[in-house]
Design an enzyme around this catalytic site. Structure first.
Site, PDB file in Angstrom:
ATOM      1  N   GLU A 104       0.823  -1.207   0.000  1.00 39.81           N
ATOM      2  CA  GLU A 104       0.000   0.000   0.000  1.00 39.81           C
ATOM      3  C   GLU A 104       0.863   1.266   0.000  1.00 39.81           C
ATOM      4  O   GLU A 104       0.602   2.207  -0.728  1.00 39.81           O
ATOM      5  CB  GLU A 104      -0.897  -0.031   1.247  1.00 39.81           C
ATOM      6  CG  GLU A 104      -1.742   1.208   1.468  1.00 39.81           C
ATOM      7  CD  GLU A 104      -2.947   1.260   0.536  1.00 39.81           C
ATOM      8  OE1 GLU A 104      -3.450   0.181   0.192  1.00 39.81           O
ATOM      9  OE2 GLU A 104      -3.348   2.377   0.163  1.00 39.81           O
ATOM     10  N   ASP A 105       1.899   1.278   0.822  1.00 44.23           N
ATOM     11  CA  ASP A 105       2.618   2.529   1.073  1.00 44.23           C
ATOM     12  C   ASP A 105       3.970   2.665   0.384  1.00 44.23           C
ATOM     13  O   ASP A 105       4.599   3.710   0.471  1.00 44.23           O
ATOM     14  CB  ASP A 105       2.836   2.713   2.592  1.00 44.23           C
ATOM     15  CG  ASP A 105       1.519   2.850   3.341  1.00 44.23           C
ATOM     16  OD1 ASP A 105       0.493   3.066   2.667  1.00 44.23           O
ATOM     17  OD2 ASP A 105       1.510   2.729   4.574  1.00 44.23           O
TER      18      ASP A 105
END
Ligand code: MN
Length: 758
Positions: A104-105
């Protein structure tokens, strides 16, 4: 099981969060770190080495990023892993917890994770990532969508949701760092979605903590007031509590029952819920304390119960045996409330060590003990069934809000337990009726139920079921679900099945009507409907971007497409494919230029049309009346009488209406409206009602209008008759009753009959 998962006192969320934060030593792969200490309890050293590989990979990936709390980002995945290690989750889950925000990051992908740590870990991370992508929106529709996605993730692998719940718990523990508006949004979502799911999965500790944190951020004032009051009560009652604790221990030891006895404070939000539910003030809530007796095995539970009932008098109505009848999430215990010293009610839970583990970890207990224990398998099966049922509802529900409603009902397990004729126990939500029961047994039974026998007595289907009821459904070969059932079913499953049935029935009826209307239009163009070949249809279906012929026919029946238009298009297909019957082109063109060669046939109306054909409630046509049909976009074909005032303006516009006629010799009953003026005296209504019954008719509805001081009253009846002749006989009979002053059939006087014109 670890310390925090078996903690006897549910710590207030504040202290637990700070404890975890303080204990979190970085780097996590140090011997004395919080995660290290937890993993050593239950993982082999080669497994722990794999955990550290995942940890270093994640640490590298999040390098340089700082959380809102000021800590390095990696502290978050490590805390999430700690929560899951407390539940003794397996190696892939712990690794996925450490890696859960990487995709996600950062720039790394699921593929990278797969290369490095294998398919299973990659799948778990992927599942969590997909859940993370769900944007929080306050609109309930978006929320329902979130639920759907979460369910899909869960049905693949429950571990995905366990990681997500741990992730959410840590976010709640560190919510302080967020802006207040954001805090409230996240807290609401947690209370609405995550806490109920944790509860349903039996993750009791996580569930309570999620609720308490949500409460704290949603209602800070109330939260503070209650925690203050609890603190005060804690001081005041210390002596009483320890006295009760001592006497329970003494009693059990005296009877040679080996047990661990503890006192615990209930979680804050449950106290609040109790207060707001019953509008009681805090001083009335005695039960902020509960006692728990954990014995060695199942039989000892009942022995201990007997011992305690010998010590203090039990309150009879408060006893619950969740051992014989476990809760849906697998929870088992005996609950009893005793009348203690000074008349204080004392709540006691009695359970075996094994039940205790399940009570704390729920579905996660499966990973905790990888035994082939029948109990755990049953719990897993139940969880699996629950997920399947929800997915079933999901695919049947047309819109997300509907689905959310079902889910909310299913997630709050206020249940009643009833018996099937074979003695099987069925858990249903409180308020469930015989129809819910029928659908819970089997959708086929639900769709064909006509009556029910509850504890041997016949009862209406709408009867609400109670704990311990013996329920037997009576089915009929020709029975069909009734739309009225929707008013009293409470389970998502029943509601979805009934809706599904009604919808498919309506589209079948509409398709049927649509076909007749299309044939009518074709014949008007001198085309025999059977001359339209499959090839013509296929081309038209493709042109419309549809899949089935039935869709076009349904659209016609529902008034979404015009029969004449579709007929023209079909004919155009025929011309194009050069197979058109001779001479049709000319007629086709003639039609286009407004020279129809033949008037449209009429459509025959049968009494049993049901939902695709409706009889307008304003004029209530009956066989014998001249009628007209109007296609209404939502209602399909609506039939009015020729002289109905509601259609006056359309009558001059023949494009809007269809010629319809009655099917001869229908045996169906139709509704008609009657207005009567009678002398205002006792017994009149009864006399008229029996007059109606004598004529072989039924009363569908009646209302009375009495003018003050008048010696006359107006009665408005809706009666059921076969046709005009039947109605005429009925009216003749009623006229003979003395004191009936005036009687007439009303058409278009909708207000008096409390119905709307179509
Ligand atoms: Mn996270």
């Amino acid at each position: 099981m670890s310390k925090s998962a078996t903690a006897h006192t549910v710590a207030s969320p504040n202290t637990q969060a700070s404890q975890l934060a303080a204990a979190l030593v970085l780097p996590a792969d140090r011997e004395d770190s919080a995660l290290s200490l937890r993993l050593k309890h239950y993982l082999k050293s080669e497994d722990i080495a794999q955990v550290w590989a995942a940890y270093r990979y994640a640490d590298q990936a999040h390098q340089g990023v700082v959380r809102k709390t000021g800590e390095p980002y990696i502290s978050h995945p490590v805390s999430v892993a700690c929560i899951l290690a407390d539940l003794h989750m397996d190696l892939p889950t712990i690794m996925a917890a450490l890696l859960h925000d990487v995709v996600e990051d950062t720039d790394l992908t699921t593929e990278d994770i797969k290369q490095k740590f294998g398919q299973q870990v990659a799948d778990l991370v992927d599942g969590v990532t997909k859940l993370d992508k769900i944007e929080f929106q306050s609109a309930s529709v978006a929320q329902a969508e979130n639920f759907r996605k979460m369910l899909l993730a869960m049905s693949q692998d429950v571990r995905v949701i366990l990681v997500k719940l741990a992730d959410r718990l840590h976010n709640m523990q560190t919510l302080e760092a967020m802006r207040p508006e954001k805090q409230k949004l996240i807290a609401k979502e947690t209370l609405d979605i995550y806490a109920p799911i944790a509860n349903r999965l039996g993750l009791n500790e996580i569930y309570q903590e999620l609720e308490d944190f949500s409460f704290k951020y949603l209602h800070p004032m109330r939260y503070n007031a209650i925690s203050k009051a609890i603190k005060a009560a804690r001081g005041n009652r210390k002596e009483v509590i320890s006295k009760i604790l001592e006497s329970i221990k003494r009693q059990l030891t005296g009877l040679h029952i080996e047990a661990e006895v503890s006192g615990r404070e209930k979680h804050l939000y449950s106290i609040y819920r109790k207060m707001s539910g019953k509008a009681t003030s805090f001083s009335q809530i005695y039960d902020i304390y509960g006692f728990r007796v954990v014995v060695q095995d199942l039989p000892s539970c009942y022995v201990a119960l007997g011992a305690l009932h010998g010590l203090y008098k039990p309150i009879a109505s408060k006893f619950k045996d969740y051992i014989a009848i476990p809760k849906a999430n697998g929870y088992q215990s005996l609950h009893t409330t005793l009348l203690g010293p000074f008349g204080t009610p004392i709540e006691v839970q009695i359970r075996s060590a094994e039940m205790h583990n399940i009570a704390g970890a729920g579905v996660a207990a499966h990973w905790l003990y990888k035994s082939s224990d029948a109990q755990l398998t049953a719990l897993q099966q139940k969880t699996h069934q629950w997920l399947q049922r929800l997915l079933e509802i999901q695919s049947d529900s047309a819109d997300s809000l509907d689905f959310l409603e079902h889910l909310k009902i299913d997630l709050f397990p206020d249940e009643v337990y009833v018996f099937t004729p074979k003695g099987k126990i069925l858990a249903l939500p409180k308020g469930a009726t015989a129809v819910d029961f029928a659908y819970a047994v089997h959708s086929g039974i639900g769709n064909s139920c006509v009556a029910v026998r509850i504890n041997q007595d016949l009862a209406p289907l709408r009867t609400e079921l109670h704990n311990g009821d013996h329920v037997e459904i009576i089915t009929g070969a020709l029975a069909k679900p009734n739309p009225a059932w929707l008013n009293y079913v409470v389970t998502g499953r029943a509601r979805a099945q009934i809706r599904h049935f009604l919808k498919s029935q309506q589209s079948t009826e509409s398709a049927h009507l649509g076909e007749r209307m299309l044939n009518q239009a074709l014949r008007a163009m001198h085309i025999e409907p059977n001359k339209i070949t499959e090839a013509h249809w296929q081309k038209l279906i493709r042109d419309y971007g549809l899949k089935k012929k039935a869709e076009i026919l349904t659209d016609i029946g529902l008034g979404k497409r015009q029969n004449v238009m579709v007929a023209h298009q079909l004919l155009a297909m025929a011309e194009m494919l050069e197979e058109a019957p001779e001479g049709t082109l000319g007629k086709f063109l003639g039609k286009i230029f407004g020279k129809s060669t033949k008037p449209l046939d009429t459509i025959t109306i049968r009494g049993s049309e049901g939902m695709a054909v409706q009889f307008a409630p304003c004029c209530r046509p009956i066989p014998g009346d001249p009628i007209l049909g109007f296609i209404n976009k939502d209602k399909g074909l609506v039939v009015h009488t020729h002289d109905c005032p509601a259609i006056r303006k359309f009558r001059l516009d023949p494009d809007k209406w269809l010629d319809v006629e009655w099917e001869p010799e229908s045996e169906h009953l139709y509704k008609a409206n009657l207005n009567l003026t009678v002398a205002n005296q006792p017994g009149m209504l009864a006399k008229i009602a029996s007059g109606i019954a004598e004529a072989g008719s039924n009363i569908d509805n009646v209302s009375v209008e009495e003018a003050d001081g008048s010696s006359y009253a107006n009665l408005y009846f809706t009666v059921q008759v076969k046709n005009r002749i039947h109605l005429a006989e009925l009216m003749r009979g009623l006229r003979k009753i003395p004191d009936v002053v005036r009687i007439n059939r009303s058409k278009g006087n909708a207000a008096a009959h409390d119905t709307k014109a179509s």
